[in-house]
Scaffold this active site. Sequence first.
Site, mmCIF file in Angstrom:
data_model
loop_
_atom_site.group_PDB
_atom_site.id
_atom_site.type_symbol
_atom_site.label_atom_id
_atom_site.label_comp_id
_atom_site.label_asym_id
_atom_site.label_seq_id
_atom_site.Cartn_x
_atom_site.Cartn_y
_atom_site.Cartn_z
ATOM 1 N N LYS A 78 0.853 -1.193 0.000
ATOM 2 C CA LYS A 78 0.000 0.000 0.000
ATOM 3 C C LYS A 78 0.885 1.238 0.000
ATOM 4 C CE LYS A 78 -3.938 2.102 2.478
ATOM 5 N NZ LYS A 78 -4.890 2.003 3.603
ATOM 6 N N SER A 159 -10.051 2.408 2.523
ATOM 7 C CA SER A 159 -9.095 3.090 1.683
ATOM 8 C C SER A 159 -8.117 2.168 0.957
ATOM 9 C CB SER A 159 -8.285 4.078 2.522
ATOM 10 O OG SER A 159 -7.457 3.388 3.443
ATOM 11 N N SER A 183 -10.488 0.227 6.810
ATOM 12 C CA SER A 183 -9.849 0.246 5.489
ATOM 13 C C SER A 183 -9.205 -1.047 5.033
ATOM 14 C CB SER A 183 -8.793 1.338 5.443
ATOM 15 O OG SER A 183 -9.412 2.549 5.170
HETATM 16 N N1 GLN Z 1 -13.436 4.850 5.622
HETATM 17 C C1 GLN Z 1 -12.924 5.365 6.854
HETATM 18 C C2 GLN Z 1 -12.491 6.800 6.671
HETATM 19 O O1 GLN Z 1 -12.716 7.303 5.641
HETATM 20 C C3 GLN Z 1 -11.789 4.516 7.340
HETATM 21 C C4 GLN Z 1 -10.553 4.739 6.582
HETATM 22 C C5 GLN Z 1 -9.419 3.913 7.088
HETATM 23 O O2 GLN Z 1 -9.624 2.931 7.804
HETATM 24 N N2 GLN Z 1 -8.215 4.342 6.744
HETATM 25 O O3 GLN Z 1 -11.933 7.391 7.519
#
Ligand code: GLN
Length: 496
Positions: A78, A159, A183
């Site tokens: 990532k 994400s 995410s």
């Molecule tokens: N979807 C959540 C956010 O937008 C979690 C994102 C994540 O876990 N990095 O913050």
Amino acid sequence: MTDLTNLTIASALNGLKNKEFSATELTNAHITAMENARDLNAFIVETPEIALKQAEVADVRYANGTALPLDGVPIGMKDLFCTKDTQTTAASHILEGFVPQYESTVSGKLWDAGCTMLGKLNLDEFAMGSANTTSHFGNVINPWKDQTNPNIDLVPGGSSGGSSAAVAARLCLGATGTDTGGSIRQPAAFTGTCGIKPTYGRCSRWGIVAFASSLDQAGAFARTVEDCALMLNTMCGHDAKDSTSSKQEVPDFTKALEGDLKGKKIGIPKEYRVDGMPEEIEKMWQQGMDWLKDQGAEIVDVSLPHTKYALPTYYIIAPAECSSNLARYDGIRYGQRVEGEDLTDLYELTRAQGFGEEVQRRIMIGTYVLSAGYYDAYYIKAQKVRRLITQDFENAFEQVDALLTPTAPSSAFAIGENDDDPIKMYLNDVFTVPTSLAGLPGMSVPAGLDSKGLPLGLQVIGKAWDEETVLNVARNIERAANFTAKPQILGVSKAA
Ligand code: GLN
């Protein structure tokens, strides 16, 4: 040669040991798949030359009988993990061109265990999002198609959308992710892959671009529960460079996989039966309970009374920490700079042009909730509610060994579908955020397909430091679900 991109990490390691193929052949097969599937936009940067160099040394070690635990396993990283001499962007324009002088602890451990790096995977900008639609480098496309509407492109979750799409489409055998509020787990559910977020503190955060430091946690994506365990064996462990990394001993996670669930109690939190949840998800959840019962588990109803406050709490704490963490991008130290008339002007222009809309929204919310007049009303209050949410889990875990819930309230949706409504987008994390606030381990495992032919995931939540039970329960679901469906877009099939 048989299709090397369909192997699991465990079977690939066997094949390498038995000299059925070489690490170079395995890596090359994945490089081809990655190149064939560029339309998915899963990678921000491809690094085939690095992967092949690593594969070459892996082959020498196999020849010498000195192979490392994950020797020759091609993975994607990532693009939130700093990789020495390879651009690291967090999918943000502001970091475009940033080439770290150092390696993150977790990525370093994976290279030291013999993995080969195919490239840096796309994500939501600074890991903020649930659909991988906020990346400066464009949307990632889910390799799965809605069978009732196959012409539209679906999101891979976020994400870590590049990670989930790449693992599902067989572009790599495994991938890293990070999970701040879901995410890893939500994109795993959207792509029919396995994704585990260990307990907060299991993996070092050193060298991972920070979003919300009290929540960020690295974890793994793969196509089987066993492969996730293999990756965690390498990724976890104390790091003196991260004061929140734990000294807790790291067990051999693969040992936890076998064994049924006799004598285990699995909790079903009643507050997770949210309004408007599709019936198919409700049914899948019930199916999961039945599978676990068949394996000898006792299903117990539990209550997590503060669940409904988890999302609002998260969307105060995460933006607060983000606004503080992202203050460092000033145009002086990293990446992009937009010259201005004076220093303030330079800061403002750099940040206005460098950050995307969602990141700017979060910085503004975070700055607001931390401001002198509102700190007590929002930030302090949210911290108190966070404590109550943690306590809910502690109470539940006095009665049960693990919890079972759906991972997400829907299957993958169309790109653009929720983009104009941030609140609707935030609702995607309703089942994953509470675990993050409490710092607990959680895993999504594919359980079946919905009527559109799209994957649905079940989430297993465990006690702090008890990834072993999480993996064991997930392995039992995996065995019962026997999920063998593949996405419509595969790196190799396109070449054929
Ligand atoms: N979807 C959540 C956010 O937008 C979690 C994102 C994540 O876990 N990095 O913050």
